[in-house]
Structures are given as structure tokens and as C-alpha cells.
Write a protein that holds these residues in place. Sequence first.
Motif, mmCIF file in Angstrom:
data_model
loop_
_atom_site.group_PDB
_atom_site.id
_atom_site.type_symbol
_atom_site.label_atom_id
_atom_site.label_comp_id
_atom_site.label_asym_id
_atom_site.label_seq_id
_atom_site.Cartn_x
_atom_site.Cartn_y
_atom_site.Cartn_z
ATOM 1 N N ASP A 1 12.087 -0.396 3.004
ATOM 2 C CA ASP A 1 11.356 0.892 3.382
ATOM 3 C C ASP A 1 10.113 0.903 2.696
ATOM 4 O O ASP A 1 9.853 0.111 1.834
ATOM 5 C CB ASP A 1 12.511 1.837 3.035
ATOM 6 N N SER A 2 9.488 1.716 3.126
ATOM 7 C CA SER A 2 8.059 2.324 2.316
ATOM 8 C C SER A 2 7.625 3.581 2.481
ATOM 9 O O SER A 2 8.124 4.200 3.603
ATOM 10 C CB SER A 2 7.133 1.225 2.881
ATOM 11 N N ARG B 1 1.437 9.641 4.658
ATOM 12 C CA ARG B 1 1.023 8.978 6.034
ATOM 13 C C ARG B 1 2.150 7.998 6.428
ATOM 14 O O ARG B 1 3.055 7.534 5.671
ATOM 15 C CB ARG B 1 -0.265 8.274 5.904
ATOM 16 N N MET B 2 2.310 7.623 7.385
ATOM 17 C CA MET B 2 3.304 6.732 8.047
ATOM 18 C C MET B 2 2.497 5.332 8.049
ATOM 19 O O MET B 2 1.284 5.236 8.410
ATOM 20 C CB MET B 2 3.613 7.005 9.482
ATOM 21 N N GLY C 1 6.425 1.522 -2.638
ATOM 22 C CA GLY C 1 5.316 2.737 -2.375
ATOM 23 C C GLY C 1 4.146 2.048 -2.238
ATOM 24 O O GLY C 1 3.724 0.830 -2.986
ATOM 25 N N VAL C 2 3.139 2.489 -1.310
ATOM 26 C CA VAL C 2 2.014 1.811 -0.878
ATOM 27 C C VAL C 2 0.804 2.778 -0.678
ATOM 28 O O VAL C 2 1.127 3.882 -0.531
ATOM 29 C CB VAL C 2 2.400 1.268 0.625
ATOM 30 N N VAL C 3 -0.386 2.261 -0.568
ATOM 31 C CA VAL C 3 -1.381 3.232 -0.127
ATOM 32 C C VAL C 3 -2.370 2.219 0.808
ATOM 33 O O VAL C 3 -2.110 0.893 0.741
ATOM 34 C CB VAL C 3 -2.294 3.470 -1.437
ATOM 35 N N ASP D 1 1.584 -2.600 9.081
ATOM 36 C CA ASP D 1 1.896 -3.020 7.711
ATOM 37 C C ASP D 1 0.777 -3.762 6.886
ATOM 38 O O ASP D 1 0.689 -3.827 5.567
ATOM 39 C CB ASP D 1 3.298 -3.593 7.535
ATOM 40 N N ARG D 2 0.108 -4.508 7.605
ATOM 41 C CA ARG D 2 -0.969 -5.442 6.960
ATOM 42 C C ARG D 2 -2.014 -4.423 6.277
ATOM 43 O O ARG D 2 -3.000 -4.988 5.463
ATOM 44 C CB ARG D 2 -1.586 -6.548 7.961
ATOM 45 N N ASN D 3 -2.290 -3.432 6.790
ATOM 46 C CA ASN D 3 -3.165 -2.515 6.354
ATOM 47 C C ASN D 3 -2.870 -1.807 5.102
ATOM 48 O O ASN D 3 -3.537 -0.567 4.732
ATOM 49 C CB ASN D 3 -3.702 -1.249 7.252
#
Length: 150
Positions: A102-103, A111-112, A141-143, A116-118
Motif C-alpha cells: 500500500d502507499s 493524492r492518489m 509514505g510517498v510524495v 508509481d514511478r512518479n
Amino acid sequence: MALVLLVSIIASAASGSGTKTEPAASTGTQAASSAPAQPKAAAPVQPKAAAPKVSKPSAAPKAATGTVAGPSWVMPDLRGKDLQTAQDTIQSITHDGIWFTDSHDVSGQNRMQLLDRNWNVCSQNVPPGAKITPDSNIDFGVVKLGESCP
């Protein structure tokens, strides 16, 4: 009509198999012979009692299977990687034993993650070096790429 056919099949099967099967057939076919069929009707009760014995052994392997230790792997440090690489790494080291991760957006913008590469991994809920199993819930956890991690 179907009842007559069923009774005929049971009667013919009973005549070839012996006296224990006959009571079940005669109980269903003739009301006049109900007195002899009643003592013989007790015989089908015994196989019914044996049926739970069959299900008990099948339940035991399930319990034994649940107690057997499954595969496990060591969680890598994936912070700083793009989300696609992080997901691919988990699938690769577990040989698809863990297929889904999950992310979530940690920028606060909710944001969704469509491409995923971005997205850049800032955090992971399972610390590096921890044991992971097929039951582990891994959340990154991503940005967006180019943004700073909070």
C-alpha cells in the motif's frame, strides 16, 4: 415417477450388496415390512456416526497447517526509491510471496498514486531489517518526484 426409479435403484443395489443395505431400501420401498426395517434402520445410523470421524481428520491437517511457520524475509530500506521500484523489490525478494503493498501521500494533499514511478518513497511502516511474511501489510509514505519529504 422419479421416486419409483429411485426406489428401484435402491432395491436393486440392496439385493446385490447384502443384508445391511437391504433395510434402508426396504424402509423406503415397503410400508408393510416396516417392522423388520426398523431394526435394520439402525444400521444406517452407524455410518452417520462414522461420517463425523471422517471430517475430524480433515480438520486436523488444517489446524496443523496453520501452526506451521511460513516463509519470511528481511524488509529492505526502500526510502529514497521511486514507488514502482519499491514495490518491485518487495515482489522480487519474496518471489511474489508479498504481491501487494500500500502507499499514501504524506504531503497532506491526499493524492492518489496513479503512476508509481512518479512517486518517491519517504517512509515505510515496516522498519528496515524487520521480518516480513505473506501476512505483512507494507505501507509506503510517498510524495511526487521533485517534492521534499516532510
